[in-house]
Design a protein around this motif. Structure first.
Motif: not given
Length: 367
Positions: A307-336
């Motif tokens: 439950e902790d990770m389901l709630m936080g996965l998007e939040g923890v991923s947005l800034k970090v994966l943006a550093g790899l060139g992923m757009s917010p939409e791509e990050v959210r899709e990957f997080a799902e």
């Protein structure tokens, strides 16, 4: 999993009594027999083993957890908006996770995960009943500091964080300050117990933080860290084609590009030794990603961790994966995709979590 270093303010109009009633309910949100959650005479659970039988007995745990989750109202202040989330303004960018109401609720859920993992305790270090001065660094929502202050009414408890997110109504022996634990510590009096939890995302130089903690402890004082060893591990062959495995690899690469490491916890014992601590004790615990592991202890921990990770996965991923060139939409899709793997009991992944403490020597000549 992510740290607890920032957040947005809570609505405190409901008053003192309601605030503490809510917090109290969260500490007993799962009906549990303490003996069933123990790990026997050992210092920690052994590695989880795969449960090949029906998962039906985990439903009551999961439903109990979800029914106990309370919504949190927040008045957003001292924040930056980005990609539909909010982040701390003080020292903007130092901490990667958001600080909105959704993240605050996750942090309080994560608090329960950390204490349930060690038998419903706030710490594993042997400390006096009421250590005079206590410091909680990267306190997040402040829930650990508040509960410690309630349990130790003669202790003075200070919590520090980058964001002013903590409740207004507090025990008289508890207060919070906006501060960065990587800045020079300028406290006028030493502490008897210093606590830090979920620090993985917080610091550029955790060894320096350990040294400052040592310098600001009274002789005989204790430092305890509770943190994750990232990336995750697996029972059996790692599922390299899974979204979960790829997420772990991408997150390591992303934080490295941002100039951080999420593997520092493996060095904590050395940091403690080099700072001058003695009687160092480190215990490791294991959090399965889903209730694939045998035993009520592991199934309960897994329910909270998932439950902790389901709630936080998007939040923890947005800034970090943006550093790899992923757009917010791509990050959210990957997080799902990754969330689906967290629910998949055929993926036998787990996170190793370390609880480590050490004592400053009683000798006044100690460095």
């Amino acid at each position: 999993m992510a740290g607890a270093s920032s957040g947005a303010g809570r609505d405190t109009d409901s008053g003192y009594a309601e605030s503490f009633a809510w917090r109290s309910s969260r500490t007993v949100s799962v009906n549990q027999d303490a003996s069933l959650l123990s790990w026997g005479s050992g210092s920690a659970p052994s590695l989880p083993s795969v449960d090949n039988e029906s998962q039906a007995d985990t439903m009551s745990i999961s439903e109990s957890l979800r029914s106990s989750t309370a919504s949190i109202n927040s008045s957003l202040y001292h924040f930056i908006q980005e990609n539909g989330r909010t982040y701390h303004r003080y020292k903007e960018g130092r901490y990667f996770l958001p600080n909105d109401a959704e993240e605050q609720e996750r942090l309080d859920l994560q608090h329960q995960l950390f204490i349930i993992a060690i038998g419903n305790k706030l710490n594993i270090a042997p400390i006096p009943d009421n250590p005079p001065r206590v410091l909680d660094i990267a306190t997040g929502t402040g829930i650990w500091a508040i509960e410690f202050a309630i349990q130790h009414p003669r202790s003075e408890v200070i919590g520090t964080d980058l964001s002013p997110i903590q409740p207004e109504f507090l025990p008289e022996n508890c207060r919070f300050e906006i501060d960065d634990a990587e800045d020079e510590w300028v406290y006028s009096e030493p502490f008897d117990f210093i606590h830090g939890r979920a620090l993985m995302s917080c610091f550029n130089d955790p060894a320096a933080v350990v040294r400052q903690a040592f310098a600001n402890l009274a002789p005989g004082g204790v430092l305890e860290f509770q943190d994750a060893l990232f990336p995750m591990n697996y029972i059996g062959e790692p599922p390299r084609e899974s979204a979960l495995y790829r997420w772990n690899e991408k997150m390591l690469e992303g934080v490295a590009r941002l100039g951080r490491s999420w593997s520092n916890a493996q060095n904590y014992h050395r940091y403690f030794e080099e700072a001058g601590f003695e009687d160092i004790v480190e215990k490791r615990f294991y959090w399965p990603t889903s209730p694939w592991a045998k035993g009520l202890y592991f199934k309960t921990v897994a329910t909270y961790f998932q439950e902790d990770m389901l709630m936080g996965l998007e939040g923890v991923s947005l800034k970090v994966l943006a550093g790899l060139g992923m757009s917010p939409e791509e990050v959210r899709e990957f997080a799902e995709e990754v969330k689906k793997d967290f629910k998949d009991t055929s993926i036998h992944a787990y996170l190793t979590v370390t609880y480590i403490y050490g004592k400053k020597p009683n000798r006044t000549t100690a460095r």
